[in-house]
Design an enzyme around this catalytic site. Structure first.
Site, PDB file in Angstrom:
ATOM      1  CG  ASP A   1       4.043 -10.983  40.788  1.00 28.06           C
ATOM      2  OD1 ASP A   1       4.160  -9.744  40.793  1.00 28.06           O
ATOM      3  OD2 ASP A   1       3.561 -11.628  41.736  1.00 28.06           O
ATOM      4  N   GLY A   2       4.954 -12.307  36.403  1.00 25.67           N
ATOM      5  CA  GLY A   2       5.701 -12.988  35.361  1.00 25.67           C
ATOM      6  C   GLY A   2       6.426 -12.015  34.451  1.00 25.67           C
TER       7      GLY A   2
ATOM      8  CE1 TYR B   1       5.035 -26.219  42.335  1.00 22.87           C
ATOM      9  CE2 TYR B   1       7.428 -26.322  42.163  1.00 22.87           C
ATOM     10  CZ  TYR B   1       6.194 -26.952  42.117  1.00 22.87           C
ATOM     11  OH  TYR B   1       6.119 -28.295  41.866  1.00 22.87           O
TER      12      TYR B   1
ATOM     13  CE  LYS C   1       0.010 -19.115  50.723  1.00 21.15           C
ATOM     14  NZ  LYS C   1      -1.010 -20.118  50.330  1.00 21.15           N
ATOM     15  CB  SER C   2       1.676 -24.351  45.525  1.00 21.80           C
ATOM     16  OG  SER C   2       2.851 -24.738  44.847  1.00 21.80           O
TER      17      SER C   2
ATOM     18  CD  GLN D   1      10.895 -16.027  33.692  1.00 19.74           C
ATOM     19  OE1 GLN D   1      11.353 -16.213  34.806  1.00 19.74           O
ATOM     20  NE2 GLN D   1      11.086 -14.897  33.022  1.00 19.74           N
TER      21      GLN D   1
END
Length: 267
Positions: A40-41, A158, A160-161, A218
């Site tokens: 994904d990155g 992020y 979700k985390s 990113q």
């Protein structure tokens, strides 16, 4: 485009050879299809590289590791992928993006960014204090480590985390989640993720400081004097070439629950 790992480099080379053999032209200047090889990155990198031509380009993700949310194809499916590209008739699915408008104390004009996943705001080793508005109406004063505003496709990353909800990518919505908020007699926030409608926007007005860190996916900028950020659903959308149906909730289950389920079934 691929990442620099040995496996991804080999898959990229194999895919280029197969596409050339099938009569396709390979270009990085003005592509109609952008194929990302990696994770994904890597696809996020491709998105930002070609974000200026989103109305004419479609993306395809080939994964060389674990299952990714933006990658419909695995590295061992190259022959099938080339067959689908050969038969391409323009089929696609599109998802909403995050429009980020940033005002700096040091410049008159606001800067504009697009995000596929999320944008965050923090300070260097200090808590931030901001006033948050929804549709220009004051909502709350926030103090804590930072805030995160995510798209539906970014809700599995992020956000979700941080305790945010997982949103289906077809939803036209944005989600605001707090990063370690301070709640006491002086500072009080909702302390819950907020999902806003497509005709709404979030404005974050910051306390005067010159050490803010802003991330857009990113990408990041550090030690900036940010005075205000406006988040809303972008007019632009990202388009993925879709040759087969990938059920979103099956992908969520496989990514976050599947290994546990498999372990339990083995007991």
């Amino acid at each position: 485009m691929g990442n620099t790992s040995e496996k991804s480099s080999q898959v990229t080379a194999d895919l280029k050879r197969k596409l050339l053999a099938a009569g396709h032209e390979l270009t990085t200047a003005d592509p109609q299809l952008v194929v990302s090889v990696g994770g994904d990155g890597t696809l996020l990198n491709c998105f930002h590289r070609y974000s200026h031509i989103l109305d004419t380009v479609r993306f395809i993700g080939v994964h060389t590791g674990h299952l990714g949310f933006y990658t419909d194809w695995r590295d061992y499916e190259l022959d099938d992928l080339v067959k689908e590209i050969n038969a391409d008739v323009g089929q696609s699915v599109s998802y909403p993006l995050l429009d980020v408008q940033v005002k700096y104390a040091t410049q008159k004009e606001a800067s504009h960014f697009l995000s596929l996943n999320e944008s965050t705001l923090r300070r260097n080793a200090l808590t931030i204090k901001t006033d948050i508005y929804i549709r220009d109406a004051f909502f709350e004063s926030f103090r804590g480590d930072g805030i995160c505003v995510a798209t539906p496709t970014g809700s599995t990353a992020y956000s979700k985390s941080l305790g945010g909800a997982v949103l289906h990518p077809r939803l036209e919505a944005l989600q605001l989640t707090e990063i370690a908020s301070i709640n006491n007699r002086v500072f009080r926030t909702l302390s819950s993720p907020i999902v806003i409608a497509p005709d709404e926007w979030i404005t974050v007005k910051t306390q005067t400081a010159a050490d803010y860190t802003l991330t857009v996916d990113q990408l990041s900028s550090h030690n900036r004097a940010i005075t205000e950020i406006k988040y809303q659903i972008a007019k632009e959308r990202i388009h993925f070439a879709k040759y087969r149906h990938m059920h979103f909730w099956s992908r969520v289950e496989d990514s976050f629950i599947g290994s546990i389920r498999e372990q339990n079934n083995g007991l």
